[in-house]
Design an enzyme around this catalytic site. Structure first.
Site, PDB file in Angstrom:
ATOM      1  N   HIS A  78       0.576  -1.302   0.111  1.00 16.29           N
ATOM      2  CA  HIS A  78       0.022   0.078  -0.075  1.00 16.29           C
ATOM      3  C   HIS A  78       0.738   1.201  -0.018  1.00 16.29           C
ATOM      4  O   HIS A  78       0.342   2.307   0.023  1.00 16.29           O
ATOM      5  CB  HIS A  78      -0.938   0.239   1.403  1.00 16.29           C
ATOM      6  CG  HIS A  78      -0.238   0.279   2.567  1.00 16.29           C
ATOM      7  ND1 HIS A  78       0.407  -0.542   3.105  1.00 16.29           N
ATOM      8  CD2 HIS A  78       0.004   1.537   3.271  1.00 16.29           C
ATOM      9  CE1 HIS A  78       1.096  -0.196   4.275  1.00 16.29           C
ATOM     10  NE2 HIS A  78       0.989   1.202   4.345  1.00 16.29           N
TER      11      HIS A  78
HETATM   12  C1  UD1 Z   1      -1.861   5.560   6.198  1.00 19.17           C
HETATM   13  C2  UD1 Z   1      -0.391   5.771   6.743  1.00 19.17           C
HETATM   14  C3  UD1 Z   1       0.587   4.828   6.680  1.00 19.17           C
HETATM   15  C4  UD1 Z   1       0.091   3.441   7.082  1.00 19.17           C
HETATM   16  C5  UD1 Z   1      -1.013   3.083   6.602  1.00 19.17           C
HETATM   17  C6  UD1 Z   1      -1.800   1.762   7.033  1.00 19.17           C
HETATM   18  C7  UD1 Z   1       0.234   8.194   6.933  1.00 19.17           C
HETATM   19  C8  UD1 Z   1       1.038   9.268   6.199  1.00 19.17           C
HETATM   20  N1  UD1 Z   1       0.214   6.928   5.988  1.00 19.17           N
HETATM   21  O1  UD1 Z   1      -1.634   5.349   4.867  1.00 19.17           O
HETATM   22  O2  UD1 Z   1       1.966   5.020   7.392  1.00 19.17           O
HETATM   23  O3  UD1 Z   1       1.310   2.412   6.871  1.00 19.17           O
HETATM   24  O4  UD1 Z   1      -2.058   4.034   6.589  1.00 19.17           O
HETATM   25  O5  UD1 Z   1      -2.984   1.639   6.114  1.00 19.17           O
HETATM   26  O6  UD1 Z   1      -0.276   8.656   7.839  1.00 19.17           O
HETATM   27  N2  UD1 Z   1      -9.098   5.105   2.366  1.00 19.17           N
HETATM   28  C9  UD1 Z   1     -10.233   4.676   2.481  1.00 19.17           C
HETATM   29  N3  UD1 Z   1     -10.704   4.010   3.779  1.00 19.17           N
HETATM   30  C10 UD1 Z   1     -10.230   4.264   4.913  1.00 19.17           C
HETATM   31  C11 UD1 Z   1      -9.126   4.974   4.825  1.00 19.17           C
HETATM   32  C12 UD1 Z   1      -8.305   5.331   3.720  1.00 19.17           C
HETATM   33  O7  UD1 Z   1     -10.801   4.155   1.560  1.00 19.17           O
HETATM   34  O8  UD1 Z   1     -10.784   3.937   5.923  1.00 19.17           O
HETATM   35  C13 UD1 Z   1      -8.330   5.528   1.263  1.00 19.17           C
HETATM   36  C14 UD1 Z   1      -8.814   7.090   0.661  1.00 19.17           C
HETATM   37  O9  UD1 Z   1      -9.037   7.006  -0.678  1.00 19.17           O
HETATM   38  C15 UD1 Z   1      -7.352   7.531   0.955  1.00 19.17           C
HETATM   39  C16 UD1 Z   1      -6.376   6.500   0.730  1.00 19.17           C
HETATM   40  O10 UD1 Z   1      -6.903   5.289   1.021  1.00 19.17           O
HETATM   41  O11 UD1 Z   1      -7.306   8.754   0.447  1.00 19.17           O
HETATM   42  C17 UD1 Z   1      -5.177   6.559   1.852  1.00 19.17           C
HETATM   43  O12 UD1 Z   1      -5.347   6.642   3.115  1.00 19.17           O
HETATM   44  P1  UD1 Z   1      -4.522   7.693   4.210  1.00 19.17           P
HETATM   45  O13 UD1 Z   1      -4.921   7.464   5.369  1.00 19.17           O
HETATM   46  O14 UD1 Z   1      -4.098   8.782   3.433  1.00 19.17           O
HETATM   47  O15 UD1 Z   1      -2.937   6.839   3.573  1.00 19.17           O
HETATM   48  P2  UD1 Z   1      -2.780   5.333   3.820  1.00 19.17           P
HETATM   49  O16 UD1 Z   1      -2.081   5.111   2.555  1.00 19.17           O
HETATM   50  O17 UD1 Z   1      -3.591   4.265   4.325  1.00 19.17           O
END
Ligand code: UD1
Length: 370
Positions: free
Chosen positions: A217
């Site tokens: 991811h």
């Molecule tokens: C975040 C953390 C990363 C961790 C990961 C675990 C940061 C910078 N990154 O990355 O260190 O390893 O979590 O999963 O804090 N989304 C959903 N549903 C959710 C959450 C996110 O659909 O419940 C989608 C959204 O489109 C979002 C994307 O996933 O834009 C990324 O989510 P985000 O929290 O920005 O970063 P992660 O890649 O999850």
């Protein structure tokens, strides 16, 4: 009798939940311990809402027996600046209202850094659990979060001695650093002590040691079309020989759709929705090999001595390589590294020091004595 020590525990994203669960348990044990004349701990839980899907958040509260958060900031997704700013805006009034003695943050996600900034500016002491880890790669958002958090925290609770060395090199006084061990392993040991019924392996009909468990991811692996396309091609090839189990993170799923990528028809790949904690632990324990870019899985595979290939140029968790079962790989080397691993021993490595299930207890002691 002293007034209780007031803590605000912050969690926001998937890997945070298994880090606060053992702390909550250690605090409950401390309070139940019949402390004649001793100080109790009052603990509020803040969920920032960085992760919000049931499979990315609520399942972990249920499985880990975490109490409902006292505050849910419901920030949701956004660019780094938007998400960080939103967490800060919503956390500040919580901090002002609850007047904690300590804000306790864990890991390296945006919620960790955002709440640290707020607390530090309000003059509230910050304790950072999992302090001192460094990948030395500032293209990783987590590395920025680690550096900012550790620069501001008053108590740096480290998982391993390499983290202590990193902090000392950055000029952090030794008096602020406490080597407490790996809190994730507390969650793991507590989970394994609970009765285990048939799980994901049985549901998917997988034999022990007969499959590869994949999670990917990181933006560096999934946000660039060429990288993700190359990985999808490699996984399709691998799946001609080994069943691949791939619970797919929402970020990765979105990118695959956006880039129009799909696995080769007939590839033996089971694409799943994100799995809960118990299922991920079970897959890690019985996989022939883990292929990942997650920090937590590097550690959990080390605990089970399951061979792990980490698709990253670096790791902030070097003990998983020097002592554990992990090794770094690249897209170009993936095929040959996998061949090497699959020809090698089915279990390897050892557990690093202080991966003993007592880290929560040591953190409580450090907080009481600081
Ligand atoms: C975040 C953390 C990363 C961790 C990961 C675990 C940061 C910078 N990154 O990355 O260190 O390893 O979590 O999963 O804090 N989304 C959903 N549903 C959710 C959450 C996110 O659909 O419940 C989608 C959204 O489109 C979002 C994307 O996933 O834009 C990324 O989510 P985000 O929290 O920005 O970063 P992660 O890649 O999850």
């Amino acid at each position: 009798m002293k007034p209780p020590l007031r803590l605000l525990l912050v969690a926001g994203a998937r890997p945070n939940f298994m880090k606060i669960a053992p702390l909550v348990k250690a605090i409950q044990r401390h309070n139940a311990g019949g402390l004649a004349g001793g100080q109790l701990i009052q603990c509020g839980i803040v969920h920032t809402g960085q992760h919000y899907d049931t499979q990315m958040s609520q399942v972990f509260f249920d499985e880990l027996g975490l109490p409902k958060p006292d505050y849910n900031l419901e920030v949701g997704s956004g660019s780094h600046a938007v998400q960080t700013a939103e967490i800060m805006k919503r956390f500040e009034p919580v901090c002002l209202e609850s007047k904690p003695d300590w804000v306790v943050v864990v890991g390296d996600v945006n919620s960790t850094m955002a709440c640290t900034l707020v607390a530090a500016k309000l003059g509230v002491r910050v304790a950072h659990v999992e302090a001192g880890l460094r990948s030395f790669d500032r293209t990783m958002p987590e590395e920025i979060n680690r550096i900012v958090t550790d620069g501001l925290a008053d108590l740096l609770l480290t998982p391993s001695s390499d983290a202590d060395e990193n902090l000392k090199r950055e000029g952090v006084p030794a008096s602020k650093i406490r080597l407490v061990g790996n809190i994730m392993i507390d969650a793991l040991i507590a989970h394994l002590a609970r009765p285990q019924g048939p799980g994901i392996r049985e549901r998917l009909g997988l034999k022990e040691g007969s499959f590869i468990y994949v999670t990917l991811h990181r933006p560096s692996n999934v946000d660039v079309r060429e990288s993700l396309a190359g990985t999808v091609a490699e996984l399709s090839r691998l799946a001609a020989q080994w069943p691949v189990i791939f619970p797919i993170h929402p970020r990765t799923r979105k990118r695959m759709e956006e880039f129009g990528l799909a696995f080769a028809p007939g590839a033996n790949i089971q694409l799943l929705d994100p799995v809960g904690y118990g299922d991920s632990v079970a897959l890690t324990k019985s996989a022939r090999c883990v292929l990942t870019d997650s920090g937590g899985l590097q550690e959990e595979s080390t605990y089970f001595h399951t061979p792990c290939l980490t698709l990253r140029p670096n790791t902030e968790r070097p003990v998983t390589i020097t002592i554990g079962s992990n090794r770094l790989t690249t897209l170009e080397r993936l095929r040959s590294d996998l061949e090497t691993v699959l020809r090698g021993p089915e279990r390897l490595g050892a557990n690093p020091p202080l991966w003993d299930g007592q880290t929560g207890q040591r953190i409580v002691e450090a907080l009481m004595n600081s």
